[in-house]
Enzyme design. Structure first.
Site, mmCIF file in Angstrom:
data_model
loop_
_atom_site.group_PDB
_atom_site.id
_atom_site.type_symbol
_atom_site.label_atom_id
_atom_site.label_comp_id
_atom_site.label_asym_id
_atom_site.label_seq_id
_atom_site.Cartn_x
_atom_site.Cartn_y
_atom_site.Cartn_z
ATOM 1 N N CYS A 189 -11.225 -25.374 24.560
ATOM 2 C CA CYS A 189 -10.019 -24.747 24.004
ATOM 3 C C CYS A 189 -9.142 -24.054 25.042
ATOM 4 O O CYS A 189 -7.929 -24.273 25.091
ATOM 5 C CB CYS A 189 -10.400 -23.721 22.944
ATOM 6 S SG CYS A 189 -11.792 -24.172 21.898
ATOM 7 N N LYS A 192 -7.728 -26.320 27.918
ATOM 8 C CA LYS A 192 -6.863 -27.300 27.241
ATOM 9 C C LYS A 192 -5.523 -26.697 26.871
ATOM 10 O O LYS A 192 -4.470 -27.302 27.080
ATOM 11 C CB LYS A 192 -7.598 -27.830 26.002
ATOM 12 C CG LYS A 192 -6.840 -28.818 25.114
ATOM 13 C CD LYS A 192 -6.008 -28.152 24.062
ATOM 14 C CE LYS A 192 -6.778 -27.265 23.120
ATOM 15 N NZ LYS A 192 -7.673 -27.974 22.203
ATOM 16 N N TYR A 318 -8.949 -34.907 17.877
ATOM 17 C CA TYR A 318 -8.307 -33.777 18.551
ATOM 18 C C TYR A 318 -8.110 -34.029 20.046
ATOM 19 O O TYR A 318 -6.997 -33.946 20.569
ATOM 20 C CB TYR A 318 -9.184 -32.521 18.441
ATOM 21 C CG TYR A 318 -9.163 -31.759 17.158
ATOM 22 C CD1 TYR A 318 -8.356 -30.645 16.999
ATOM 23 C CD2 TYR A 318 -10.010 -32.099 16.112
ATOM 24 C CE1 TYR A 318 -8.373 -29.892 15.832
ATOM 25 C CE2 TYR A 318 -10.048 -31.351 14.939
ATOM 26 C CZ TYR A 318 -9.223 -30.253 14.803
ATOM 27 O OH TYR A 318 -9.248 -29.519 13.655
ATOM 28 N N GLU A 322 -4.562 -34.706 21.883
ATOM 29 C CA GLU A 322 -4.042 -33.618 22.701
ATOM 30 C C GLU A 322 -3.847 -34.046 24.147
ATOM 31 O O GLU A 322 -2.811 -33.750 24.762
ATOM 32 C CB GLU A 322 -4.989 -32.415 22.622
ATOM 33 C CG GLU A 322 -4.924 -31.725 21.262
ATOM 34 C CD GLU A 322 -5.966 -30.648 21.075
ATOM 35 O OE1 GLU A 322 -5.754 -29.764 20.209
ATOM 36 O OE2 GLU A 322 -7.007 -30.687 21.774
ATOM 37 N N HIS A 577 14.900 -15.336 8.872
ATOM 38 C CA HIS A 577 15.971 -16.280 9.218
ATOM 39 C C HIS A 577 16.591 -15.910 10.566
ATOM 40 O O HIS A 577 16.784 -14.741 10.870
ATOM 41 C CB HIS A 577 17.052 -16.252 8.130
ATOM 42 C CG HIS A 577 18.155 -17.231 8.348
ATOM 43 N ND1 HIS A 577 17.989 -18.579 8.122
ATOM 44 C CD2 HIS A 577 19.436 -17.065 8.794
ATOM 45 C CE1 HIS A 577 19.122 -19.198 8.401
ATOM 46 N NE2 HIS A 577 20.022 -18.294 8.821
ATOM 47 N N GLU A 582 10.507 -20.295 7.661
ATOM 48 C CA GLU A 582 11.093 -19.943 6.371
ATOM 49 C C GLU A 582 11.209 -21.147 5.445
ATOM 50 O O GLU A 582 11.320 -20.989 4.226
ATOM 51 C CB GLU A 582 12.467 -19.304 6.565
ATOM 52 C CG GLU A 582 13.540 -20.239 7.083
ATOM 53 C CD GLU A 582 14.898 -19.548 7.212
ATOM 54 O OE1 GLU A 582 15.271 -18.790 6.293
ATOM 55 O OE2 GLU A 582 15.578 -19.779 8.224
#
Length: 607
Positions: A189, A192, A318, A322, A577, A582
């Protein structure tokens, strides 16, 4: 002098950055469960003894490795990693892993070893004594430890540290195949994500033109990336060591094997414990094809001396997805070989397909419905990869990312009769207990979700249950996750097909749009969002996104889904916003409603 060299956590540091746990003083004055304020008070009182203590500890330091490791420091050999020289003899399949490691090479010479472990005294075999020096408030009976943990990865470290905090006498052993902290910290993790950040720079430079910035073409210094990454992993390894010892955990550096339900062997020494926790994690799978010795895995990709120019990646999960984006972002020509039509099996199909098409649009070559059948070496870093459909690809780097298996071979499971589940994983109950009452397991070595936060949660729950008088288990429903692809994919809850199967009738909300940034940057990148709602209860049961920062967004929405938010409640949220996030609280009209027919065929009905 003492005030200058003794830190609040009870450690001594000596220029030029050497450090050792001052166990002698901590045995008497700094139990791990005392507060930092208490320690500071004792340290202030001890300042008058600084000159004497400094001299004594300087001499003691000769026999202590970093973090208080006891024993002589053997000379270490720096790993010799050629440009793309990692081979199957060095990267064995999981079935041959233990045998190969034991017979063919010292673990400290493995090419994926972090710079910290290759060049640090911590790479020496031995023990780092915990800050409490073995002081323990609990009852060990006839055992040396209340808990012995095999594996100092995410789950093992968390379980060790929390158990010690509850008053248990704890030891953890790690073979240092990848380093303290396990796969996530060393070859997973963390590095990477660092690579992913770097690979986005070229896109950012290109996007900047629309905002008035002109840059010369970026010049990549790959060696600088590797060097800086190694420094960070080095720092994290040290933190893990100190975090364990300062919590009172004894850290034993060596490969541990089970001897019986209460005994573990490390080298020629044995240790007894009332409970044993296995947390050895997983290991990359190598495809069994001619020329497999020419592939590398996620263990080695972080140590390449030069950036690949022509990379072939095998896999669709994954890691494969990736690194396809990472290497492409750094300038490699990338061929991604997938056995099915799309990527990321188990994710929402709309999202998987959307990301696949986005990757193709960026210039990544995705070969669908095929797989590699042979690899031929033509010269130094010059290979031919033959696919099942007859296609032949040139490559200077071949990354196998076809999956990971539990790293459960050669750790003595057969000695105690541990039951093995799917893919070699340890079969456990919900609380992690195996069929042997005194032995437990957590993380990727079991049949659980292979995610670092899951291993952390399981390890923490184990510690609280066994030593904290707080019985609980990890809740693995609605676990959020992200793929750090280009663009990101974030998800929490059920994909559409699973939601339909579980609830029978669902409403689906979709939105696909061009983010505000790219109205000026000129980029064609777009974002996709999807909400899945149980028609009967109005509960939101899935949220999915492909787009920039999808992982960051999904962490917040994961809490809402965990609290069983309804669509009406989601609609009542006032958005921030202008943001892409949103959009999730402004999708008012369902794209369609689907009901599972009696024969199992989805029947769409427009809302």
């Amino acid at each position: 002098l003492a005030s200058k060299h003794i830190s609040p956590c009870g450690s001594l540091s000596f220029p030029p950055r050497r450090r050792t746990t001052f166990s002698t003083m901590e045995y008497a004055a700094f139990p791990a469960r005392r507060s930092r304020t208490s320690r500071l008070g004792v340290l202030t009182a001890a300042s008058a003894l600084g000159l004497v203590a400094f001299a004594a500890v300087r001499s003691t330091y000769v026999s202590l490795s970093l973090g208080g490791a006891v024993g002589q420091r053997p000379a270490t050999t720096a790993a010799k990693v050629s440009q793309f020289s990692m081979r199957s003899a060095v990267v064995p399949s999981p079935l041959a892993f233990g045998r190969t490691m034991a017979q063919n090479a010292p673990v400290n010479d493995m090419p994926w070893r972090s710079a910290y472990l290759r060049g640090s005294p911590l790479s020496a075999r031995g023990m780092s004594v915990g800050a409490t020096g073995g002081a323990h408030a609990g009852a060990t009976g006839n055992y040396e430890y209340d808990l012995f943990v095999i594996g100092a990865g995410s789950g093992g470290v968390r379980a060790s540290r929390i158990s010690a905090g509850h008053g248990a006498k704890v030891a953890v052993a790690d073979d240092l195949d990848v380093g303290l902290g396990g796969t996530c910290v060393n070859v997973g993790c963390v590095p990477k994500k660092l690579f992913a950040y770097g690979s986005e720079i070229t896109t950012e430079v290109k996007d900047a033109a629309g905002f008035g910035w002109d840059f010369a073409s970026p010049d990549l210094q790959w060696s600088r990336l590797i060097e800086n990454k190694d420094k960070e992993i080095n720092r994290l390894n040290g933190i893990y060591e100190r975090m364990l010892t300062n919590s009172g955990v004894d850290v034993i550096k060596g490969r541990a094997t089970l001897v019986d339900p209460h005994t573990v062997a490390v080298g020629d020494k044995t240790y007894s414990a009332e409970k044993i926790l296995v947390a050895v994690g997983g290991w990359p799978v190598i495809p069994d094809i001619p020329g497999k010795e020419h592939v590398i895995t996620s263990n080695e990709i972080f140590y390449l001396k030069e950036m690949p120019k022509k990379a072939v990646i095998l896999g669709s999960g994954y890691i494969a997805v990736e690194f396809a984006g990472i290497l492409h972002g750094y300038g490699s020509n990338v061929d991604l070989i997938i056995r099915r039509d799309s990527i990321l099996r188990g994710f929402d199909k709309d999202c998987s397909d959307y990301l696949r098409d986005a990757m193709i649009g960026q210039g990544i070559n995705i070969h669908k419905g095929t797989e590699a059948t042979a690899i031929e070496k033509r010269g130094e870093n010059d290979y031919l990869v033959t696919l099942k459909d007859g296609t032949v690809l040139e490559a200077d780097c071949i990354l196998a990312a076809i999956g990971r298996n539990p790293k459960t071979t050669n750790i003595g499971l057969e000695n105690v009769g541990i039951e093995i589940g799917k893919n070699g994983g340890i079969a456990v109950k919900k609380d992690g207990q195996t069929n042997i009452p005194s032995i437990y397991a957590v993380g990727d070595c079991t049949d659980t979700l292979q995610l670092t936060p899951v291993a952390l949660a399981e390890g923490h729950c184990f510690a609280d249950t066994q030593f904290g008088n707080n019985p609980r288990t990890a809740d693995l429903e609605d676990v959020a996750t992200a793929v750090f692809s280009h663009p990101n994919l974030g998800t929490v809850g059920l994909p559409e097909d699973a939601a339909l199967e579980k609830y029978g009738k669902i409403k689906v909300y979709k939105s696909e749009f061009r983010p505000l940034k790219h109205t000026v940057s000129g980029s064609t990148e777009r974002s996709f969002m999807k909400i899945i709602v149980d028609s009967a209860s109005d509960r939101v049961v899935g949220m999915h996104m492909v787009g920039a920062h999808a992982g960051e967004m999904m962490q917040g929405f994961a809490a809402a889904i965990k609290m069983r938010i309804t669509k009406k409640q989601l609609d009542s949220v006032i958005g921030i916003h202008p943001t892409s996030a949103e959009e999730f609280v402004t999708m008012r009209t369902a794209s369609y409603e689907t009901e599972k027919a009696s024969q199992g065929v989805p029947q769409p009905a427009m809302a």
